[in-house]
Design a protein around this motif. Sequence first.
Motif, short mmCIF file in Angstrom:
data_model
loop_
_atom_site.label_atom_id
_atom_site.label_comp_id
_atom_site.label_asym_id
_atom_site.label_seq_id
_atom_site.Cartn_x
_atom_site.Cartn_y
_atom_site.Cartn_z
N THR A 1 -1.50 -12.88 -3.41
CA THR A 1 -2.64 -12.89 -4.31
C THR A 1 -3.66 -13.91 -3.82
O THR A 1 -3.33 -14.81 -3.05
CB THR A 1 -2.21 -13.25 -5.75
OG1 THR A 1 -1.63 -14.55 -5.74
CG2 THR A 1 -1.23 -12.24 -6.31
N ASP B 1 -1.10 -8.38 -10.09
CA ASP B 1 -0.40 -7.09 -10.16
C ASP B 1 -0.40 -6.36 -8.81
O ASP B 1 0.11 -5.24 -8.70
CB ASP B 1 -1.00 -6.20 -11.25
CG ASP B 1 -2.41 -5.73 -10.95
OD1 ASP B 1 -2.98 -6.08 -9.89
OD2 ASP B 1 -2.97 -4.99 -11.79
N LYS C 1 -4.64 -0.05 -4.24
CA LYS C 1 -3.26 -0.25 -4.70
C LYS C 1 -2.30 0.29 -3.65
O LYS C 1 -2.56 1.32 -3.03
CB LYS C 1 -3.02 0.50 -6.02
CG LYS C 1 -3.85 -0.05 -7.16
CD LYS C 1 -3.56 0.66 -8.46
CE LYS C 1 -4.43 0.05 -9.54
NZ LYS C 1 -4.32 0.70 -10.80
#
Length: 171
Positions: A7, A48, A95
């Motif tokens: 992240t 996420d 993603k």
Amino acid sequence: MTVAVETGVWQLDAAASTVALRHKTMWGLVTVKGTFTAVGGHGEVSADGSATGTITLDAGTLDTKNKKRDEHLRSADFFDVENHPEITFAVRSAKAGAGDSVEVSGQLTVRGISRPQSLTARLVGADADALTLDAEFTVDRSEFGLGWNQMGMIRGLTTVAATLRFVRTAA
């Protein structure tokens, strides 16, 4: 194999990244190839695992190894770099997919015209400090006001191929 990407904020490493195009011309007999020599960008990976960001190309740096053609591509017939110096891809969502695939969706803006663009990239390298994505997709140039087509010489879709290396920035 799914690779977890750290992240945080990532900056495009322009020296290790390339964005190129291929387009058939002369009634499909010749493939014109060019590379944008100035590319920039950044992204942010959320907790996420999803990512957002922007890739920016200096439209005036497209190099096809033909000075006269490059000048024409910079003109109002094509990229109109005087009025639209940048081509941008604003990533709304990236993603992880199956294996090393990354599903990317966003907005591609050329000549001030924005259109949705989705593609599948491949994560070809990732560690705590750098990641590299490969992507190839097609664009219908007429959707972006690039309709110049003398004697019907230019047909079909333009293929965009990119290798983008991002490095993690200090927190």
